[in-house]
Enzyme design. Structure first.
Site, PDB file in Angstrom:
ATOM      1  N   ALA A  16       0.813  -1.212   0.000  1.00  0.00           N
ATOM      2  CA  ALA A  16       0.000   0.000   0.000  1.00  0.00           C
ATOM      3  C   ALA A  16       0.852   1.270   0.000  1.00  0.00           C
ATOM      4  O   ALA A  16       0.391   2.328  -0.398  1.00  0.00           O
ATOM      5  CB  ALA A  16      -0.903   0.002   1.223  1.00  0.00           C
ATOM      6  N   LYS A  17       2.072   1.157   0.475  1.00  0.00           N
ATOM      7  CA  LYS A  17       3.022   2.281   0.507  1.00  0.00           C
ATOM      8  C   LYS A  17       2.386   3.544   1.089  1.00  0.00           C
ATOM      9  O   LYS A  17       2.493   4.618   0.552  1.00  0.00           O
ATOM     10  CB  LYS A  17       3.620   2.503  -0.881  1.00  0.00           C
ATOM     11  CG  LYS A  17       4.321   1.218  -1.380  1.00  0.00           C
ATOM     12  CD  LYS A  17       5.201   1.398  -2.576  1.00  0.00           C
ATOM     13  CE  LYS A  17       6.009   0.165  -2.895  1.00  0.00           C
ATOM     14  NZ  LYS A  17       5.262  -0.954  -3.501  1.00  0.00           N
TER      15      LYS A  17
END
Lengths: 272, 272
Positions: free
Chosen positions: B95-96
């Site tokens: 998802a960063k």
């Protein structure tokens, strides 16, 4: 939205206020909780009450994502409401995304095409090919994190890089990205003293400035060092407007808070 | 999931393969498109076919987010399917994310509590208070971007910072974060030559290594420089497994590709 239209709205309204929609079920007035979609009902009331005094809305995506699918529905309804009723408002997905090329394109589609945002905040760590997919969208804007308002900003962002500092390096390298004219930058109001230097690197770019009020930044300082002839600033307030009252009068109190900020902004714009 | 359980699964299966679920409607077999939820049906078939040969699944969140609410539904169903049928699999939300404290807590709730992931990938740019809210969750893991596999990694990550480089600084400062024992790191396989130095800073941490295959990294090099006595690696393959065939045999071809990688991994583990 084109930048020229944003500037024209700012000048027309004498406001560069962005209202942050960090909508939190634990903080909204209790009477809304019996609605089918309390988050949307709260946002709608806040938007109707404040729209005459601001030029932008910034939903903080985490607050919607935390509720799963119902949260995404509230966000979609909020965006539909904004784009239908107030298309002159500049919309910012405060999402802080960023990934390798084909993945960044997916995030860009999510926010620019599926949700119809005008802009999105992006983390710069992965470099050029993580940012350019967002910049490829016409009339959309990519707001790169430069110097954020939180204490952890000093962990890495202000580290010395050669003769420079990391956040300046982010600004410098980004000006060479393809379609760099679609870039804006996040600069926290709590770091107002850095704005003069930032303006030597990006003299005309719009800066999104969070951290006024609850986080302790000063509007006057931000304007002194950061304002351009076209203003070039979007100053965000979230909690100070949204949760000024948690009673039935929340929207009218929010409106008063927005007006207070707008009048301070008008005063700063008159110095131009 | 506790780290000890992940290590035990790796040793039991003689595999440290992570299958990346970058599920793309334009690439999945045409016959699935008439299903009510083609993304979930594809993921389910891939998971059933590959689960005996891998220890982790990594949905790339952008691919789901791009489809809006239907995409989030497919993701939720995929996670429910995994956690119900294969709870021994380590799950990674690629998802960063990363934001100021109270916002990071929201993202953590979204992925750890609402979607029941074991871990999430996080961008380090905003520093300590953007990462620690994720680390606060027990038996959950935060996978910090250190050196990514894309060309833009050289824009900032390898910049000189004092006597060091930015990605090393990220590693170093993070080891002082509260609950740092819950940290893992992303190190791209295309940067295998950096692994020896990375291991001097984080000798025992798990590294999530993308970029084998499609992006050109070599498994043998990654293992030579990055493997610890407990393996300490999760090597990801996405496209090479998912899209090895786009006909009706896609799942069995995916299984073959997973087995090929698992056998290479077994060979590397036998060198320990």
């Amino acid at each position: 939205m084109e930048t020229a239209q944003l500037i024209s709205e700012i000048k027309r309204k004498k406001s560069f206020l962005c209202v942050g929609l960090d909508t939190d079920m634990d903080k909204i007035p209790a009477h809304l909780l019996k609605e089918e979609d309390p988050i949307f009902e709260f946002n709608k009331a806040i938007i109707d009450a404040t729209q005459a005094h601001c030029v932008a809305y910034k939903p903080n995506i985490a607050f919607y994502e935390a509720y799963g699918i119902p949260g995404w529905k509230s966000l979609q309804r909020t965006m539909d409401y904004l784009n239908t009723n107030y298309p002159e408002q500049f919309t910012i997905a405060d999402a802080k995304r960023g990934d390798i090329g084909n993945t960044s394109t997916r995030y860009a589609k999510a926010f620019f095409e599926t949700l119809h945002f005008d802009s999105i905040t992006i983390a710069p760590y992965m470099g050029r090919d993580s940012v350019e997919p967002f910049l490829a969208f016409e009339d959309k804007h990519t707001i790169l994190l430069a110097l954020t308002s939180n204490p952890g900003a000093f962990d890495l962002q202000t580290k010395s890089v050669g003769n420079s500092q990391l956040y300046k390096e982010v600004l410098k390298v980004s000006t060479n990205y393809k379609n760099a004219e679609r870039l804006m930058y996040v600069v926290g109001a709590t770091k107002a003293e850095y704005l003069a230097e930032i303006r030597t690197i990006v003299p005309n770019s719009f800066l999104l400035v969070p951290g006024i009020g609850a986080q302790g930044g000063s509007l006057e300082e931000v304007c002194r060092f950061g304002m351009t002839k076209d203003v070039g600033l979007l100053v965000n307030s979230s909690r100070g407007i949204l949760y000024a009252s948690n009673e039935r009068d929340f929207a009218s109190v929010a409106k008063q808070k927005a007006i207070e900020l707008q009048l301070q902004m008008k005063e700063q714009m008159e110095k131009l």
